[in-house]
Design an enzyme around this catalytic site. Sequence first.
Site, PDB file in Angstrom:
ATOM      1  N   GLU A   1       0.782  -1.246   0.000  1.00 27.01           N
ATOM      2  CA  GLU A   1       0.000   0.000   0.000  1.00 27.01           C
ATOM      3  C   GLU A   1       0.810   1.290   0.000  1.00 27.01           C
ATOM      4  O   GLU A   1       0.258   2.349   0.282  1.00 27.01           O
ATOM      5  CB  GLU A   1      -0.998  -0.001   1.176  1.00 27.01           C
ATOM      6  CG  GLU A   1      -2.028  -1.111   1.060  1.00 27.01           C
ATOM      7  CD  GLU A   1      -3.082  -1.106   2.154  1.00 27.01           C
ATOM      8  OE1 GLU A   1      -2.881  -0.457   3.177  1.00 27.01           O
ATOM      9  OE2 GLU A   1      -4.127  -1.776   1.963  1.00 27.01           O
TER      10      GLU A   1
ATOM     11  N   GLU B   1      -7.029  -7.700  -1.422  1.00 28.49           N
ATOM     12  CA  GLU B   1      -7.396  -7.464  -0.017  1.00 28.49           C
ATOM     13  C   GLU B   1      -8.817  -6.946   0.063  1.00 28.49           C
ATOM     14  O   GLU B   1      -9.183  -6.034  -0.680  1.00 28.49           O
ATOM     15  CB  GLU B   1      -6.504  -6.383   0.611  1.00 28.49           C
ATOM     16  CG  GLU B   1      -5.273  -6.866   1.278  1.00 28.49           C
ATOM     17  CD  GLU B   1      -4.621  -5.776   2.130  1.00 28.49           C
ATOM     18  OE1 GLU B   1      -5.349  -4.922   2.677  1.00 28.49           O
ATOM     19  OE2 GLU B   1      -3.394  -5.789   2.223  1.00 28.49           O
TER      20      GLU B   1
HETATM   21  C1  BMA Z   1      -4.930  -3.462   4.769  1.00 28.51           C
HETATM   22  C2  BMA Z   1      -3.693  -4.202   5.195  1.00 28.51           C
HETATM   23  C3  BMA Z   1      -3.312  -4.003   6.596  1.00 28.51           C
HETATM   24  C4  BMA Z   1      -4.455  -3.775   7.492  1.00 28.51           C
HETATM   25  C5  BMA Z   1      -5.767  -4.130   6.829  1.00 28.51           C
HETATM   26  C6  BMA Z   1      -6.964  -3.868   7.671  1.00 28.51           C
HETATM   27  O1  BMA Z   1      -4.706  -2.228   4.287  1.00 28.51           O
HETATM   28  O2  BMA Z   1      -2.670  -3.956   4.298  1.00 28.51           O
HETATM   29  O3  BMA Z   1      -2.386  -2.965   6.691  1.00 28.51           O
HETATM   30  O4  BMA Z   1      -4.295  -4.470   8.644  1.00 28.51           O
HETATM   31  O5  BMA Z   1      -5.892  -3.384   5.686  1.00 28.51           O
HETATM   32  O6  BMA Z   1      -7.102  -2.532   8.001  1.00 28.51           O
END
Ligand code: BMA
Length: 973
Positions: free
Chosen positions: A497, A594
């Site tokens: 990120e 994610e």
């Molecule tokens: C994402 C991940 C982590 C984080 C998760 C939840 O951005 O890369 O950095 O724990 O979200 O917030």
Amino acid sequence: MGVRRVRRGAVAPAGPPARSSWRPCRLSGRRGGAAMGRAAQLLLLLLAAGRAGASLAGAPGVHSLRGSWWLRNGNGSVVLRGEVPGCVHTALHRQGLIQDPYYRFNDMMYRWISLDNWTYSRSFQTPFDIRKWQKVNLVFEGLDTVSEILMNNITLGRTDNMFIRYSFDITSVIKEVNFVEVRFLSAISYAAEQSRYHKAYSIPPACPPPVQKGECHANFIRKEQCSFSWDWGPSFPTQGIWKDVRIEAYNHYNLIYFSVSSFFVNSAQLWSLEIESIFDVVSSKPVAGLVTVSIPELQTQQTFSVKLQPGEGSIVLLVNINKSSIVEAWWPNGHGKQTGYDMISTFILEPGYQIEKFSKAYFRTVELVQEPIPGSPGLSFYFRINGRPIFFKGSNWIPADSFQDRVTSDTLWLLLKSATDANMNALRVWGGGVYEQDEFYDICDELGIMIWQDFMFACALYPADGNYLESVRAEVSHQVRRLKSHPSIILWSGNNENEAAIASNWFSIPYADREVYIKDYVTLYVKNIREIVLTEDKSRPFVASSPTNGLESVKEGWLSQNPYDTHYGDTHFYDYSSDCWKWTVYPKTRFASEYGFQSWPSFSTIEKVSSTEDWSYTSNFSLHRQHHENGNDQMLQQIGLNFKLPRSTDPIKKFKDTIYLTQKLAQLGESVAACSTLVGPFPQLGPLMKLSGDARECWPSIIHHCSKCCTVTPCFRVMQAQCIKTETEFYRFSQSEIIKGEGHTMGALYWQLNDIWQAPSWASLEYGGKWKLLHYFAQNFFAPLLPVAYEDKGLLNIYGVSDFHVDHPVTLRIIVHSWSSLEPVCTLAEDNVTVKAQSAVPIYKESISDLLERCRNCTRKSCVITFCLVGEGGLQSPVNHHFLSSLKDAVGLEKPQLNAFISQQDDLYIFVLKTTAIAPFVYLDVGSIKGRFSDNGFLMTEKKKVVVFYPWEPTSVEELEKSLTLTSLVDVD
Ligand code: BMA
């Protein structure tokens, strides 16, 4: 009853049993015989992954310095023995000097440990005649983190990077009896000091948000970033010798790194191996001789004559595999076998001095395909493995413990096997943790888990000055050399990120200063990390960040305007306020790397680190463990959108309902029935008032009546599971279509697989490995064959999603139930449906109003749809469901009488469940008994269902009966 007696068969999938799921070597019992064979195999593997074996007189001498060392704090007031590999915290805990660091508020109480400067020391006698050796090294596989190393009071060097192997030449320092010291400096002080030195401009973020209760300037130290706290983890900036330490003595030359990468040579239509060996040559003159590589099973043997100059040097050999041998490729889980071949490399570069290296050769290719898609702007983003496009199904991996020495191979096996048991084929090793231990990647090779490997940089900007870069460069070459033989690793990725952090200006950098940070970004990830990766490893692709727009980011100078663009690369997506049951909320991305929702772990997990007064959703403990700003409120709000929460006017009844929702606490229910104490408003009632409808009405009163004993963990878990199910199914059904220019989604990796401690988080596996409801759901939503339903403009669409390599003729069965009856209202069997190989295609469409009309007396609120695919030869998808309304609006649900009859069958336990009414989200919990069910959290629409329990340690029918709680959503009113 130790972990070593764990029956590995217990974690086997209920479905495809094909290959032996019994874990090598740590077995007992009936299958011991078979296990012995695999134990031998594992030994070979370990040899392969580990160091070379040398033979003939003069082979390198190795003396391990693992074991008991002395530990001393800065002023000498605390002195104790501690194990190496290990860290100060675990040493103090094992000696009984501190409690479990995870207990209650100990993360704050024990901050002093990380603020102190600890010294490790020990004496040892040289086990061999030193004069016989040209060179003697003291080798640390990993030091955490900032230290000065001394031997016999002479400083050997300093360290500042947890991810580097340090080797110190001690030829002129070593004596008969020696004293080694490793003087650590507090990582917190060091990071603060480094940030002070960096005067020209600040490098944000300075500190984590207060809710994380963490330490500052993690980005100034090359150490596990989340050890300074994260939004799911505690702050434990450890100190210690966290990996192997040994003395190595050798003459002539020593093998430092050895790797094997495979390539398919299209022009010649053959597999070729690139074998790289990196040596330290101590002879003053060049050494020359022969290297023989042999893979007996593939009838391949080749001998090369080689020459090495003094100093560090490498040999790269290309071995073509005999064309007449049939090579089985390594495949991801669900797509084929994970074949590897034993390989022996023999180096004789000096007469009478031979090194033999045993390793495995795997054959697989990987391409990251970014090319135009007809009908869509942008580029594709998917992986082709062995020439075949593969949809990535999986999650994100974080460190399994704050104290790495507690992460055993059993821990890793349990978590990774749980991943493949849930039909996953990929995990992303996230950039805020550690490059995992060798065993992690060995298991992934064995199980067919593809690894998206981040470099360890996350959610921050980083320095790019000389010393820092030098350290990072050493880190990257070490890690790539160490890991590149693993077929499981399919991608190197620069960071987590950090492209997005600059592009979306997370740290409010004034526009005029942007260029400095962009320059640093490109220097670090492109000019250094990428350059080293491309030099060291040509066998897999590299992306600079996640999320990224891939080639489009490159075109825009490695930083795209919007790294979340759905037309390029991968995306991360989090939205806690929209209704997660609506698929329209989700981005139709090329690759979802994610996405997630939080939930609380089960009571049996929380219980181990808390005391009675903590067992409330609003206790100091519950607030303390929640590291994500507004996390608890977000969960309540999301639950409130679709679930009915207790509303009874009778406080005791309401109390019992809430207790019922808390599962395990149900057993405590009567004893804490006095829990009617009215407790005044809590600070967090403010945000709660933002909740909609039911949640607003009921939550404050639950808090009033149940402050002592109320957690609503099952509700959270149902919410989390259903949200991620909806989102993942959306990504899976988007794989073969382009709608308004978006689609061709080829990956769904939800955030996150595992937990670092016992706290609310996005994980589907609790600390200790217990499956949350989400993980059971994942087993279904990642099934290789799955029907998925969604509504669009009043139409019910069902897609057939398949990961199979061939088309399958199947029957689609649709059953409509009214909530009030176990007898179906209507059924439909659609024959001659084809689910196409590796795609998602529409197989059924009907207007909801027609369907309701067809199924007499149905309304959206009174009925529910279930459906599945059935094919020949036992082919069957999981039964999926589609809710026609929010569950809080469902009409006709009756309170079921649910009961279970448990019996034992060999090593397994059979639960025969019976219900008197339809029961949504039936949840079986056996508390702390380790194991998992074949299915859980299901919608029960039939009178009877059989569920298998796979224990991970010995148990009994009696124990299971005693611990079992059976919950469904319906009992809440
Ligand atoms: C994402 C991940 C982590 C984080 C998760 C939840 O951005 O890369 O950095 O724990 O979200 O917030």
